[in-house]
Design a protein around this motif. Structure first.
Motif, PDB file in Angstrom:
ATOM      1  N   LEU A  13       0.853  -1.181   0.000  1.00  0.00           N
ATOM      2  CA  LEU A  13       0.000   0.000   0.000  1.00  0.00           C
ATOM      3  C   LEU A  13       0.893   1.236   0.000  1.00  0.00           C
ATOM      4  O   LEU A  13       1.749   1.394   0.868  1.00  0.00           O
ATOM      5  N   ILE A  14       0.705   2.090  -0.992  1.00  0.00           N
ATOM      6  CA  ILE A  14       1.431   3.351  -1.073  1.00  0.00           C
ATOM      7  C   ILE A  14       0.393   4.449  -0.872  1.00  0.00           C
ATOM      8  O   ILE A  14      -0.503   4.601  -1.704  1.00  0.00           O
ATOM      9  N   SER A  15       0.500   5.177   0.236  1.00  0.00           N
ATOM     10  CA  SER A  15      -0.511   6.180   0.537  1.00  0.00           C
ATOM     11  C   SER A  15       0.090   7.360   1.284  1.00  0.00           C
ATOM     12  O   SER A  15       1.203   7.285   1.795  1.00  0.00           O
ATOM     13  N   GLU A  16      -0.701   8.439   1.327  1.00  0.00           N
ATOM     14  CA  GLU A  16      -0.279   9.633   2.034  1.00  0.00           C
ATOM     15  C   GLU A  16      -0.241   9.399   3.542  1.00  0.00           C
ATOM     16  O   GLU A  16       0.615   9.927   4.234  1.00  0.00           O
ATOM     17  N   GLU A  17      -1.191   8.626   4.053  1.00  0.00           N
ATOM     18  CA  GLU A  17      -1.273   8.327   5.478  1.00  0.00           C
ATOM     19  C   GLU A  17      -1.470   6.830   5.665  1.00  0.00           C
ATOM     20  O   GLU A  17      -2.050   6.169   4.799  1.00  0.00           O
ATOM     21  N   PRO A  18      -1.036   6.272   6.779  1.00  0.00           N
ATOM     22  CA  PRO A  18      -1.293   4.851   7.040  1.00  0.00           C
ATOM     23  C   PRO A  18      -2.794   4.569   7.098  1.00  0.00           C
ATOM     24  O   PRO A  18      -3.574   5.419   7.510  1.00  0.00           O
ATOM     25  N   ALA A  19      -3.168   3.382   6.672  1.00  0.00           N
ATOM     26  CA  ALA A  19      -4.582   2.990   6.662  1.00  0.00           C
ATOM     27  C   ALA A  19      -4.764   1.734   7.503  1.00  0.00           C
ATOM     28  O   ALA A  19      -3.857   0.916   7.627  1.00  0.00           O
ATOM     29  N   SER A  20      -5.953   1.596   8.056  1.00  0.00           N
ATOM     30  CA  SER A  20      -6.260   0.394   8.833  1.00  0.00           C
ATOM     31  C   SER A  20      -6.738  -0.719   7.899  1.00  0.00           C
ATOM     32  O   SER A  20      -7.107  -0.466   6.748  1.00  0.00           O
ATOM     33  N   ARG A  21      -6.756  -1.929   8.415  1.00  0.00           N
ATOM     34  CA  ARG A  21      -7.191  -3.080   7.617  1.00  0.00           C
ATOM     35  C   ARG A  21      -8.650  -2.927   7.199  1.00  0.00           C
ATOM     36  O   ARG A  21      -9.013  -3.214   6.071  1.00  0.00           O
ATOM     37  N   SER A  22      -9.497  -2.475   8.105  1.00  0.00           N
ATOM     38  CA  SER A  22     -10.924  -2.350   7.789  1.00  0.00           C
ATOM     39  C   SER A  22     -11.171  -1.300   6.700  1.00  0.00           C
ATOM     40  O   SER A  22     -12.017  -1.493   5.825  1.00  0.00           O
ATOM     41  N   ASP A  23     -10.424  -0.186   6.739  1.00  0.00           N
ATOM     42  CA  ASP A  23     -10.550   0.827   5.692  1.00  0.00           C
ATOM     43  C   ASP A  23     -10.103   0.269   4.342  1.00  0.00           C
ATOM     44  O   ASP A  23     -10.734   0.505   3.315  1.00  0.00           O
TER      45      ASP A  23
END
Length: 123
Positions: free
Chosen positions: A19-29
């Motif tokens: 996952l490449i993103s601006e902010e960390p994401a949770s598994r559910s998201d």
């Protein structure tokens, strides 16, 4: 209830991803956005045939399980994902494997995230 014989069970493939993103994401998201992306790109029927499941996700890396005949559609749905919680994000599929063990060993064991190198930079 008896279990199905291995020859009658549905075959599956495992897609390790980053996952490449601006902010960390949770598994559910992540799960919610992958399912929404698959449903909007492929439609409800094809998305259900893909049998997409997020098996594991931590520290920006994870493994997705899908049907062996719908790998291309699953990869397309993952590529179509552009946002998680309103923040820009993308999923980079590292490869495909028939077992979780092989997917982990081959693609996730010593994985270094892609960092563009500054070449021929003039100051």
């Amino acid at each position: 209830m008896k279990r199905l014989m291995p020859s009658l069970r549905a075959k599956k493939r495992y897609l390790p991803f980053e996952l490449i993103s601006e902010e960390p994401a949770s598994r559910s998201d992540l799960v919610r956005e992958i399912m929404a992306s698959a449903a909007s790109l492929l439609g409800d029927v094809t998305a259900s045939e893909c049998d997409i499941k997020v098996l594991g996700f931590e520290e920006g890396k994870g493994i997705i399980h899908c049907s062996h005949i719908k790998v291309k559609e699953t990869r397309a749905a993952m590529a179509a994902l552009t946002r998680i919680n309103g923040k820009r994000a993308t999923l980079h599929v590292l490869g495909s494997s028939g077992t979780v063990k092989r997917a982990t060993e081959k693609f996730l064991a010593n994985y270094e995230p892609f960092e563009p190198k500054a070449e021929n930079v003039q100051e």
